[in-house]
Design a protein around this motif. Structure first.
Motif, PDB file in Angstrom:
ATOM      1  N   LYS A  11      31.712  51.790  29.634  1.00 31.61           N
ATOM      2  CA  LYS A  11      30.688  50.759  29.771  1.00 31.61           C
ATOM      3  C   LYS A  11      31.120  49.738  30.811  1.00 31.61           C
ATOM      4  O   LYS A  11      32.303  49.377  30.882  1.00 31.61           O
ATOM      5  N   ARG A  12      30.146  49.290  31.592  1.00 31.93           N
ATOM      6  CA  ARG A  12      30.425  48.172  32.484  1.00 31.93           C
ATOM      7  C   ARG A  12      30.433  46.892  31.657  1.00 31.93           C
ATOM      8  O   ARG A  12      29.559  46.670  30.820  1.00 31.93           O
ATOM      9  N   VAL A  13      31.417  46.054  31.892  1.00 37.39           N
ATOM     10  CA  VAL A  13      31.535  44.816  31.124  1.00 37.39           C
ATOM     11  C   VAL A  13      31.819  43.651  32.066  1.00 37.39           C
ATOM     12  O   VAL A  13      32.403  43.818  33.141  1.00 37.39           O
ATOM     13  N   PHE A  14      31.398  42.483  31.620  1.00 35.08           N
ATOM     14  CA  PHE A  14      31.708  41.233  32.309  1.00 35.08           C
ATOM     15  C   PHE A  14      32.926  40.635  31.615  1.00 35.08           C
ATOM     16  O   PHE A  14      32.963  40.541  30.387  1.00 35.08           O
ATOM     17  N   CYS A  15      33.938  40.229  32.388  1.00 38.82           N
ATOM     18  CA  CYS A  15      35.230  39.842  31.804  1.00 38.82           C
ATOM     19  C   CYS A  15      35.519  38.352  31.994  1.00 38.82           C
ATOM     20  O   CYS A  15      35.246  37.774  33.048  1.00 38.82           O
ATOM     21  N   GLU A  16      36.097  37.764  30.959  1.00 36.70           N
ATOM     22  CA  GLU A  16      36.572  36.386  31.019  1.00 36.70           C
ATOM     23  C   GLU A  16      37.972  36.336  30.428  1.00 36.70           C
ATOM     24  O   GLU A  16      38.230  36.932  29.374  1.00 36.70           O
ATOM     25  N   VAL A  17      38.860  35.631  31.099  1.00 31.45           N
ATOM     26  CA  VAL A  17      40.267  35.576  30.687  1.00 31.45           C
ATOM     27  C   VAL A  17      40.552  34.243  30.005  1.00 31.45           C
ATOM     28  O   VAL A  17      40.264  33.170  30.556  1.00 31.45           O
ATOM     29  N   LYS A  18      41.118  34.306  28.812  1.00 31.31           N
ATOM     30  CA  LYS A  18      41.513  33.108  28.081  1.00 31.31           C
ATOM     31  C   LYS A  18      43.032  33.116  27.933  1.00 31.31           C
ATOM     32  O   LYS A  18      43.596  33.951  27.225  1.00 31.31           O
ATOM     33  N   THR A  19      43.688  32.209  28.629  1.00 31.25           N
ATOM     34  CA  THR A  19      45.148  32.147  28.576  1.00 31.25           C
ATOM     35  C   THR A  19      45.600  31.213  27.456  1.00 31.25           C
ATOM     36  O   THR A  19      44.840  30.361  26.988  1.00 31.25           O
TER      37      THR A  19
END
Length: 532
Positions: free
Chosen positions: A250-258
């Motif tokens: 699946k194509r996904v939109f990614c967000e990174v939480k450090t």
């Protein structure tokens, strides 16, 4: 006994309407009251705010419930008694003003008050400052001298009203959270069907979350059978591969939480895990978009390194067909080849964003990164669907009660959206007003259809307060031409922080409720074009 109480409250609501009429009269009367000096705009703004709060409380009690009754009849008996007492107080406070205002014309009152002030000036020997005013009956001047509209009298009345509204809002807050009503959908007296639908949608999102009582298990979202491939380090779109039950991609939109690991720790703290779990619970609900909370659905949580999570959001085929990439508002504003949205589209876009922010705040969460690069658009019939903007960028979002982070970030392209209190090394705790300020900057960009950082070349050398004043000036000088006075007023309400009068560094429960109601009545209701 209950019927008698309800009848008495009905009479009390009439007193509330009369109080609103008196306050409108006073506000108009003070339009050119020179003896207030520089404080006049502040006084008139405070009166306007208290009128709005009074109307919201009165409108809530009058609103019909789905079972055919009124919200009044759905109140807990203790709340009914409290409302009765409050409205009786209001009636007593405004009784003399109501009778007085009903007997006089505002023009004559202004003339009479001017005359009485001139008489006072003459009595203290300032003959040179006396000017001619229209003749008015002497008894009218006499009554005005008694002090109905004297500054000291109005200040005292305003203080009483602010205290009354505080108590009524606290009562409303308790009723919404703990009462026996029908879900607490508050509707301002002057609202329209569109606003009714908005508030119903916000309530339904809260209901969805309330129904999903089981906490989200991070282990399920962090299935080791899932792998994420991002085409390039800077890309926010990746490919999520799952092998469980057959390989799927699946194509996904990614967000990174450090996050930061404690010394010698290999796992994040319980506080970090709890915050991530709560955020996933909000963002993974499959029906959130149907309920009007316009964002993407989180379908996976991936630990990509020692100190970071990746939130993977599904890019649904109905919005992103044929492998089309999501487009951000920032990309569209900077593009010279993408077709501009129509005026209708821009108003619809603005309304949708305000609704989404109001809904997120209604569940006591803060976004913290509202800016044009975090507004996405999908497609409809092969074209960008400007009427369904999707709010993303939740990597810094938190529950309003959690600890606020104070990290430094000096990037102008991000600071331009931040309230001055939150730029550089922020000293003040982040609250909902800061989110709403950022929303105001985005609404300004929508109105002028230009990226805010490009308004002035000197922004890089300006202080935070100077940038804020510049944005306000651009709103005042340019927005009315493109979007009208009402839209301009909505943007200025966001930028000025005038939607609520906060008494401290944080917001109380009552102030948060008042702010969200004001966001609907003073911002959303003002953003209209034609039949939207």
């Amino acid at each position: 006994m209950a019927d008698i109480a309800i009848g008495a409250i009905g009479l009390g609501l009439t007193a509330a309407d009369q109080a609103v009429s008196v306050l409108n009269f006073i506000r108009d009367f003070l339009v050119d009251a020179t003896h207030y000096g520089d404080q006049l705009p502040t006084f008139r703004t405070r009166i306007t705010s208290e009128i709005a709060r009074l109307q919201l409380f009165s409108g809530y009690l009058k609103r019909a419930t789905p079972n055919g009754g009124s919200q009044l009849s759905a109140l807990h008996p203790v709340s009914q008694s409290a409302v009765l007492g409050l409205l009786q107080e209001l009636e007593i406070t405004f009784a003399a003003y109501t009778a007085y205002v009903n007997r006089h014309d505002i023009v004559a009152l202004r003339q009479g008050y001017a005359r009485s002030l001139e008489d006072g000036i003459e009595r203290v020997g300032l003959e040179s400052r006396r000017r001619e005013v229209a003749d008015v009956p002497s008894n009218l001047s006499q009554k005005l001298v008694w002090g109905f509209f004297a500054k000291k009298k109005i200040v005292a009345l305003l203080k009483v009203l602010e205290d009354w509204n505080d108590r009524s809002m606290n009562l409303l807050l308790c009723e919404l959270r703990f009462g026996s009503g029908d879900g607490g959908r508050v509707v301002p007296t002057a609202s329209t069907e569109a606003v009714n639908a908005t508030l119903s949608t916000a309530s339904s999102f809260k209901t969805l979350l309330a129904e999903r009582n089981q906490p989200v298990e991070l282990t399920k979202l962090m299935d080791p059978a899932q792998k994420l491939e991002q085409p390039e380090p800077s890309s926010r779109v990746g490919i999520l591969t799952t092998t469980l039950g057959g390989a799927t991609k699946k194509r996904v939109f990614c967000e990174v939480k450090t996050f930061e690991l404690r010394r010698r720790a290999t796992e994040p703290s319980d506080e970090v895990k709890r915050g991530v779990q709560q955020l996933v619970r909000l963002l993974s609900h499959p029906k959130a978009r149907e309920a009007g909370f316009q964002t993407l659905q989180c379908i996976a949580l991936i630990r990509n390194s020692k100190n970071a999570y990746i939130f993977a959001f599904e890019l649904p085929e109905d919005l992103f067909p044929d492998q089309k990439p999501p487009m951000t508002l920032l990309q569209i504003l900077e593009s010279r080849t993408i077709d501009r949205p129509s005026l209708d589209d821009r108003f619809a876009m603005a309304r949708s964003l305000v609704k989404t922010v109001a809904q997120f705040h209604s569940v006591d969460w803060l976004h913290k990164s509202i800016r044009s690069e975090n507004v996405l658009f999908g497609y409809r019939n092969g074209r960008l669907d400007y009427r369904r903007p999707l709010l993303v960028g939740f990597e810094f979002s938190r529950d309003e009660k959690d600890r606020s982070t104070m990290e430094r970030d000096d990037r102008l392209d991000r600071n331009i959206y931040r309230h001055p209190d939150r730029q550089g090394e922020p000293e003040k705790r982040f609250n909902a007003l800061h989110d709403i300020y950022s929303l105001g900057v985005v609404l300004l960009e929508l109105g002028l259809w230009r990226v805010a950082v490009g308004f002035e070349q000197e922004y890089q050398s300006m202080e935070a307060e100077q940038i804020m004043h510049s944005l306000v000036e651009h709103s005042q000088d340019r927005l009315p031409h493109y979007m009208g006075e009402e839209y301009t007023g909505a943007v200025l309400a966001c930028l000025s922080g005038s939607l609520v009068s906060a008494g401290g560094p944080g917001l109380t429960d009552a102030e948060r409720l008042e702010l969200n109601l004001a966001l609907v009545s003073n911002v959303l209701e003002k953003i209209r074009w034609m039949d939207l």
